[in-house]
Write an enzyme that holds these catalytic residues in place. Structure first.
Site, PDB file in Angstrom:
ATOM      1  N   CYS A  54      38.708  39.433  32.778  1.00  0.00           N
ATOM      2  CA  CYS A  54      39.504  40.652  32.953  1.00  0.00           C
ATOM      3  C   CYS A  54      40.907  40.529  32.366  1.00  0.00           C
ATOM      4  O   CYS A  54      41.645  41.518  32.332  1.00  0.00           O
ATOM      5  CB  CYS A  54      39.613  40.998  34.442  1.00  0.00           C
ATOM      6  SG  CYS A  54      40.410  39.714  35.416  1.00  0.00           S
ATOM      7  N   CYS A 131      39.183  38.879  41.666  1.00  0.00           N
ATOM      8  CA  CYS A 131      40.622  38.634  41.815  1.00  0.00           C
ATOM      9  C   CYS A 131      40.897  37.577  42.883  1.00  0.00           C
ATOM     10  O   CYS A 131      41.793  36.744  42.735  1.00  0.00           O
ATOM     11  CB  CYS A 131      41.344  39.936  42.168  1.00  0.00           C
ATOM     12  SG  CYS A 131      41.314  41.169  40.846  1.00  0.00           S
TER      13      CYS A 131
END
Length: 328
Positions: A54, A131
């Site tokens: 990402c 994340c």
């Protein structure tokens, strides 16, 4: 530093209020300088980690007391989305007060759960679980820097699902123990594949070395082979005729297997042992197994009575009622 602007709509329903607060008002964002570390008589550790999938990155600062290995303070800088900021902020808070060895045990699931508003509702949507994985990985990088080792030093298993930190060994074991037949079953038992789903099958947001569909297929194949082997073994030893049909070498292996499992350990506890010298069949189809006692058994009077009868009984029950044991 990226901060999410408040946006309207149902998308916010997938983020906990805790996450939203940390996105916009992180408590531990910043840095620790060498000067601050010296004043606190601590060692400054700076570690970086970036997620190729990402483009997000995080830098972690630790202030560590070298006498106790305790993390006195932690700060972070996050380059990426608001969820990365929230995860990094939570991660930094979880590190403070722990020793380095304790901090490295913090998992991405710990980070995600700490961001929840209530225990039963995920803090972020599945596609954002990576994340919190990034936060876990930067902790490993910091601990490795402090200890002077490679980050892989802290990873002794192949991780299939990064989101739930589920290993290949765990998935295979759970499939076998619970006779799982679908990927949905694996997810139910382990949480693997419950979040971003990139580990379920090829085609997700990132390529994986192992996918649940392949692990399930290969493990089920292993289970089938093990089942067939057990059936073959059972067929060999279920009745007298099957044992009789084995070659002398086959019979010897079968007898050795039973002795190793059920007899030898008991003999060795008393300082004894035995060896198989020969296997012969007489005219009445009796199967005579000639043995020699070793160690303490060679001078034990029960070698021709109680011990002998026990050995013969175990072999008869396990292999054939026609077995007779002949000590030499």
């Amino acid at each position: 530093m990226a901060k999410n602007n408040l946006i309207s709509g149902s998308i916010w329903d997938e983020y906990s209020q805790n996450v939203q607060n940390r996105m916009n008002n992180p408590k531990f964002m910043g840095e620790i300088t060498e000067e601050e570390a010296k004043k606190a008589n601590g060692k400054l550790i700076v570690a970086d980690f970036g997620a190729e999938s990402c483009g997000d990155a995080v830098r972690l600062y630790w202030l560590v007391d070298e006498k106790t290995d305790k993390i006195l303070d932690a700060k972070f800088k996050s380059f990426g989305c608001g969820t990365a900021i929230a995860s990094s902020d939570t991660m930094a808070e979880l590190c403070i007060g722990k020793t380095v060895d304790e901090a490295v045990k913090i998992t991405n699931i710990d980070v995600e759960k700490a961001m929840r508003d209530n225990p039963d509702t995920p803090a972020v949507p599945p596609q954002k679980m990576h994340c919190s994985v990034m936060a876990y990985d930067v902790i490993k990088a910091a601990a490795a820097s402090y200890k002077g080792v490679d980050p892989d030093h802290f990873e002794d298993e192949i991780i299939v699902c990064e989101c739930a930190r589920v290993s290949l060994g765990t998935i295979k074991e759970v499939i076998k123990l619970n006779d799982l037949k679908t990927v949905e079953d694996i997810t139910k038992y382990t949480k693997a594949g419950a979040f971003c789903k990139s580990c379920v099958k090829p085609g997700g947001h990132e390529n994986r070395e192992h996918y649940l569909v392949d692990i399930l297929r290969d493990t089920r194949a292993e289970m089938e082979q093990e089942k067939l082997k057990k059936q073959a073994d059972a067929k060999s030893f279920d009745d007298d005729l099957a044992f009789d049909e084995l070659s002398v070498v086959g019979q010897l292996k079968a007898v050795e297997s039973v002795i190793d499992e059920k007899i030898r350990p008991m003999l060795m506890m008393d300082g004894g042992n035995l060896e198989i010298l020969d296997i012969k069949k007489d005219d009445q189809s009796n199967i005579d197994i000639y043995i020699r006692y070793l160690g303490a058994c060679s001078s034990c009077s029960s070698g021709s009575s109680g011990t002998l009868y026990a050995i013969e009984n175990v072999l008869q029950e396990s292999l054939s009622q026609k077995i007779r044991v002949m000590p030499i």
